[in-house]
Motif scaffolding. Sequence first.
Motif, PDB file in Angstrom:
ATOM      1  N   VAL A 242     -22.156   6.317 -72.075  1.00 20.97           N
ATOM      2  CA  VAL A 242     -21.479   5.089 -72.536  1.00 20.97           C
ATOM      3  C   VAL A 242     -20.339   4.679 -71.599  1.00 20.97           C
ATOM      4  CG1 VAL A 242     -22.094   5.570 -74.936  1.00 20.97           C
ATOM      5  CG2 VAL A 242     -19.879   6.365 -74.063  1.00 20.97           C
ATOM      6  N   GLY A 243     -20.245   5.349 -70.456  1.00 21.17           N
ATOM      7  CA  GLY A 243     -19.206   4.979 -69.476  1.00 21.17           C
ATOM      8  C   GLY A 243     -17.815   5.421 -69.888  1.00 21.17           C
ATOM      9  N   ALA A 244     -17.711   6.458 -70.743  1.00 20.12           N
ATOM     10  CA  ALA A 244     -16.389   6.939 -71.181  1.00 20.12           C
ATOM     11  C   ALA A 244     -15.889   8.053 -70.263  1.00 20.12           C
ATOM     12  CB  ALA A 244     -16.488   7.463 -72.612  1.00 20.12           C
ATOM     13  N   THR A 245     -14.590   8.279 -70.295  1.00 18.55           N
ATOM     14  CA  THR A 245     -14.014   9.439 -69.619  1.00 18.55           C
ATOM     15  C   THR A 245     -13.993  10.574 -70.641  1.00 18.55           C
ATOM     16  OG1 THR A 245     -12.595   8.061 -68.243  1.00 18.55           O
ATOM     17  CG2 THR A 245     -11.887  10.335 -68.563  1.00 18.55           C
ATOM     18  N   LEU A 246     -14.482  11.752 -70.249  1.00 17.20           N
ATOM     19  CA  LEU A 246     -14.436  12.889 -71.186  1.00 17.20           C
ATOM     20  C   LEU A 246     -13.133  13.646 -70.990  1.00 17.20           C
ATOM     21  CD1 LEU A 246     -15.640  14.723 -73.370  1.00 17.20           C
ATOM     22  CD2 LEU A 246     -16.651  16.097 -71.536  1.00 17.20           C
ATOM     23  N   MET A 247     -12.334  13.650 -72.058  1.00 19.18           N
ATOM     24  CA  MET A 247     -11.086  14.420 -72.036  1.00 19.18           C
ATOM     25  C   MET A 247     -11.252  15.577 -73.026  1.00 19.18           C
ATOM     26  SD  MET A 247      -7.298  13.113 -73.064  1.00 19.18           S
ATOM     27  CE  MET A 247      -6.164  14.234 -73.885  1.00 19.18           C
ATOM     28  N   VAL A 248     -10.920  16.783 -72.572  1.00 13.55           N
ATOM     29  CA  VAL A 248     -10.974  17.930 -73.488  1.00 13.55           C
ATOM     30  C   VAL A 248      -9.565  18.471 -73.667  1.00 13.55           C
ATOM     31  CG1 VAL A 248     -11.848  20.259 -73.869  1.00 13.55           C
ATOM     32  CG2 VAL A 248     -13.337  18.545 -72.838  1.00 13.55           C
ATOM     33  N   ASP A 249      -9.175  18.598 -74.931  1.00 12.32           N
ATOM     34  CA  ASP A 249      -7.878  19.197 -75.254  1.00 12.32           C
ATOM     35  C   ASP A 249      -8.175  20.648 -75.653  1.00 12.32           C
ATOM     36  OD1 ASP A 249      -5.578  20.111 -76.422  1.00 12.32           O
ATOM     37  OD2 ASP A 249      -5.212  18.322 -77.629  1.00 12.32           O
ATOM     38  N   MET A 250      -7.927  21.572 -74.711  1.00  7.82           N
ATOM     39  CA  MET A 250      -8.264  22.984 -75.000  1.00  7.82           C
ATOM     40  C   MET A 250      -7.018  23.775 -75.418  1.00  7.82           C
ATOM     41  SD  MET A 250      -9.012  24.862 -71.359  1.00  7.82           S
ATOM     42  CE  MET A 250      -7.822  24.927 -70.023  1.00  7.82           C
ATOM     43  N   ALA A 251      -6.030  23.045 -75.988  1.00  4.22           N
ATOM     44  CA  ALA A 251      -4.764  23.697 -76.359  1.00  4.22           C
ATOM     45  C   ALA A 251      -5.000  25.016 -77.100  1.00  4.22           C
ATOM     46  CB  ALA A 251      -3.935  22.759 -77.223  1.00  4.22           C
ATOM     47  N   HIS A 252      -5.933  24.993 -78.048  1.00 11.80           N
ATOM     48  CA  HIS A 252      -6.123  26.193 -78.864  1.00 11.80           C
ATOM     49  C   HIS A 252      -6.868  27.304 -78.147  1.00 11.80           C
ATOM     50  CE1 HIS A 252      -4.857  26.433 -83.081  1.00 11.80           C
ATOM     51  NE2 HIS A 252      -4.404  25.231 -82.788  1.00 11.80           N
ATOM     52  N   PHE A 253      -7.869  26.921 -77.375  1.00 14.18           N
ATOM     53  CA  PHE A 253      -8.770  27.975 -76.861  1.00 14.18           C
ATOM     54  C   PHE A 253      -8.638  28.212 -75.365  1.00 14.18           C
ATOM     55  CE2 PHE A 253     -11.687  24.748 -75.319  1.00 14.18           C
ATOM     56  CZ  PHE A 253     -11.499  23.695 -76.210  1.00 14.18           C
ATOM     57  N   ALA A 254      -7.539  27.755 -74.766  1.00 16.11           N
ATOM     58  CA  ALA A 254      -7.360  27.946 -73.308  1.00 16.11           C
ATOM     59  C   ALA A 254      -7.434  29.428 -72.938  1.00 16.11           C
ATOM     60  CB  ALA A 254      -6.026  27.365 -72.863  1.00 16.11           C
ATOM     61  N   GLY A 255      -6.926  30.294 -73.811  1.00 16.70           N
ATOM     62  CA  GLY A 255      -6.960  31.732 -73.519  1.00 16.70           C
ATOM     63  C   GLY A 255      -8.388  32.251 -73.463  1.00 16.70           C
ATOM     64  N   LEU A 256      -9.266  31.657 -74.270  1.00 16.34           N
ATOM     65  CA  LEU A 256     -10.661  32.110 -74.272  1.00 16.34           C
ATOM     66  C   LEU A 256     -11.391  31.604 -73.030  1.00 16.34           C
ATOM     67  CD1 LEU A 256     -11.595  31.615 -78.046  1.00 16.34           C
ATOM     68  CD2 LEU A 256     -10.421  33.523 -76.932  1.00 16.34           C
ATOM     69  N   VAL A 257     -10.930  30.466 -72.513  1.00 18.31           N
ATOM     70  CA  VAL A 257     -11.514  29.958 -71.256  1.00 18.31           C
ATOM     71  C   VAL A 257     -10.991  30.814 -70.103  1.00 18.31           C
ATOM     72  CG1 VAL A 257     -11.735  27.947 -69.734  1.00 18.31           C
ATOM     73  CG2 VAL A 257     -11.641  27.616 -72.216  1.00 18.31           C
ATOM     74  N   ALA A 258      -9.680  31.053 -70.117  1.00 18.49           N
ATOM     75  CA  ALA A 258      -9.075  31.873 -69.054  1.00 18.49           C
ATOM     76  C   ALA A 258      -9.691  33.269 -69.047  1.00 18.49           C
ATOM     77  CB  ALA A 258      -7.566  31.976 -69.281  1.00 18.49           C
ATOM     78  N   GLY A 259      -9.972  33.796 -70.230  1.00 18.85           N
ATOM     79  CA  GLY A 259     -10.505  35.160 -70.351  1.00 18.85           C
ATOM     80  C   GLY A 259     -12.015  35.224 -70.233  1.00 18.85           C
ATOM     81  N   LYS A 260     -12.639  34.098 -69.853  1.00 22.17           N
ATOM     82  CA  LYS A 260     -14.084  34.046 -69.564  1.00 22.17           C
ATOM     83  C   LYS A 260     -14.946  34.397 -70.775  1.00 22.17           C
ATOM     84  CE  LYS A 260     -12.764  33.403 -65.293  1.00 22.17           C
ATOM     85  NZ  LYS A 260     -12.035  32.154 -65.211  1.00 22.17           N
ATOM     86  N   VAL A 261     -14.421  34.130 -71.951  1.00 26.10           N
ATOM     87  CA  VAL A 261     -15.258  34.273 -73.149  1.00 26.10           C
ATOM     88  C   VAL A 261     -16.036  32.975 -73.339  1.00 26.10           C
ATOM     89  CG1 VAL A 261     -15.162  34.451 -75.661  1.00 26.10           C
ATOM     90  CG2 VAL A 261     -13.732  35.927 -74.277  1.00 26.10           C
ATOM     91  N   LEU A 262     -15.409  31.866 -72.986  1.00 29.89           N
ATOM     92  CA  LEU A 262     -16.086  30.574 -73.065  1.00 29.89           C
ATOM     93  C   LEU A 262     -16.538  30.200 -71.654  1.00 29.89           C
ATOM     94  CD1 LEU A 262     -13.776  28.628 -75.559  1.00 29.89           C
ATOM     95  CD2 LEU A 262     -15.748  30.064 -76.024  1.00 29.89           C
ATOM     96  N   THR A 263     -17.832  30.281 -71.442  1.00 29.09           N
ATOM     97  CA  THR A 263     -18.360  29.998 -70.104  1.00 29.09           C
ATOM     98  C   THR A 263     -19.519  28.993 -70.237  1.00 29.09           C
ATOM     99  OG1 THR A 263     -19.867  31.851 -70.325  1.00 29.09           O
ATOM    100  CG2 THR A 263     -17.795  32.316 -69.190  1.00 29.09           C
ATOM    101  N   GLY A 264     -20.085  28.585 -69.109  1.00 31.52           N
ATOM    102  CA  GLY A 264     -21.260  27.697 -69.117  1.00 31.52           C
ATOM    103  C   GLY A 264     -20.956  26.395 -69.853  1.00 31.52           C
ATOM    104  N   ASP A 265     -21.822  26.068 -70.816  1.00 33.25           N
ATOM    105  CA  ASP A 265     -21.656  24.801 -71.545  1.00 33.25           C
ATOM    106  C   ASP A 265     -20.367  24.779 -72.364  1.00 33.25           C
ATOM    107  OD1 ASP A 265     -24.123  24.225 -70.549  1.00 33.25           O
ATOM    108  OD2 ASP A 265     -25.181  24.273 -72.480  1.00 33.25           O
TER     109      ASP A 265
END
Length: 486
Positions: A242-265
């Motif tokens: 739809v031509g939108a910009t995707l913004m993700v607010d990962m305030a809550h789960f940034a630690g899980l991204v940093a710790g490689k628990v949330l990977t891939g999709d």
Amino acid sequence: MSVPVTPEQLAPTASSAFRDALDVVRSVEPRIADAIGRELTDQRESLKLIASENYASPAVLLAMGNWMSDKYAEGTVGRRFYAGCRNVDTVESIAAEHARALFGADHAYVQPHSGIDANLVAFWSVLAQRVESPALERAGAKHVNDLTEEDWAQLRRALGDQRMLGMSLDAGGHLTHGFRPNISGKMFEQRSYGTDPVTGRIDYEAVRAAAREFRPLVLIAGYSAYPRLVNFRIMREIADEVGATLMVDMAHFAGLVAGKVLTGDFDPVPHANIVTTTTHKSLRGPRGGMVLCDSALAEHVDRGCPMVLGGPLPHVMAAKAVALAEARRPSFQDYARRIVENAGALAEGLKRRGAKLVTDGTDNHLVLLDVSGYGLTGRQAESALLDAEIVTNRNAVPQDPNGAWYTSGVRLGTPALTTRGLGTAELDEVADLIDTVLRGTRPGSTASGKPSKAQYTVEDGLPAKVAARAADLLAKHPLYPGIDLA
Ligand code: PLP
């Protein structure tokens, strides 16, 4: 002489550092030194299940308490509006370098003072990129400062028409995702996507249909109280369609991204155009915010100060750099994995005892307990738990009949208890403590005898009994071990 490196080895040094610092504070305003000391006692003695809180390391805390705070440094590294910023430049570059490396981002902006500020920077950046660039082109100008009053008037008209699609508040979205009490609700015409009424999970086809119809400029993903993973690859696909910009607010789960628990999709960074976060929740840093983005948005993001932010907080950027360095260590990956395991154990423990959970469980760091099964509102449950030294916060559940103030839910998170070192068997015991308190609590009535959503009664002696069991559990995992202010 060996250099102390482990937290245990460093504890005596940290202990004297905090004690001496408080003595200095006490010499000017003893009541403040006392309140700081009491806060340590309170934090040590309560079972903290607030999903957005954590305990930062002594190194992070100490990096904040110093003269870096005295410096003004508007602008960006190497391009400041103030003289004498070489040490702030060092601090900001190191923090940004760690953030880029940790999250694999093209660009990191570490100045935002909080999560709300990070989102505001992101909104302005997206609007600026979409609106300013064509305006500059039309005006044949090189820089925003060259735009005329008429150019600005056109820009304002364009801004007023922007639309944002974000998760509804009762499904777990955040106020800054276009809701009225926040400026985002005034800057954007907002529409929400909820969750499936049966599964409680995001229905991506429903999000797609809403996006096709509403055609938002910004599609926001991210949440404060959604206990499942979000597929950011699909979200990006919808945004692109739809031509939108995707913004993700990962305030809550940034630690899980940093710790490689949330990977891939489930890792937002490769999929989103722009990612915002706080640094003090699961990421375990100082209170603050951060923006990560692709290179197309970088120049706009870097104008966060002075566009929407006051001067950067160099002492907090120093603490962010320390926290990000900690999060790059292999032990942080272990920490992130344990946060999720602990949340799973808490969810299973509650379910086994008959509790009702939104989405029937969790995949991340939080559990949303629907307390209507206990005949209580969220407000009553939160207060009764606090009487037993269990700190939680009430939270709306999807389509909550009690609204956002009283609510029907309690949000529980495991980042803080995991930092203290509690494991899955102990989280099962925590589930028992929560269930015991809520079973022993009854809704109360108002002064005029009507049913109350706030008043409650608890079985005699129950809070003290549960608090004693919580204290036993916490005694095995002291907070800031070795730090003694006496
Ligand atoms: N975004 C989300 C998803 C949050 O949960 C929060 C805070 O709870 C924020 C932004 C705002 O963060 P801050 O309180 O640091 O402004």
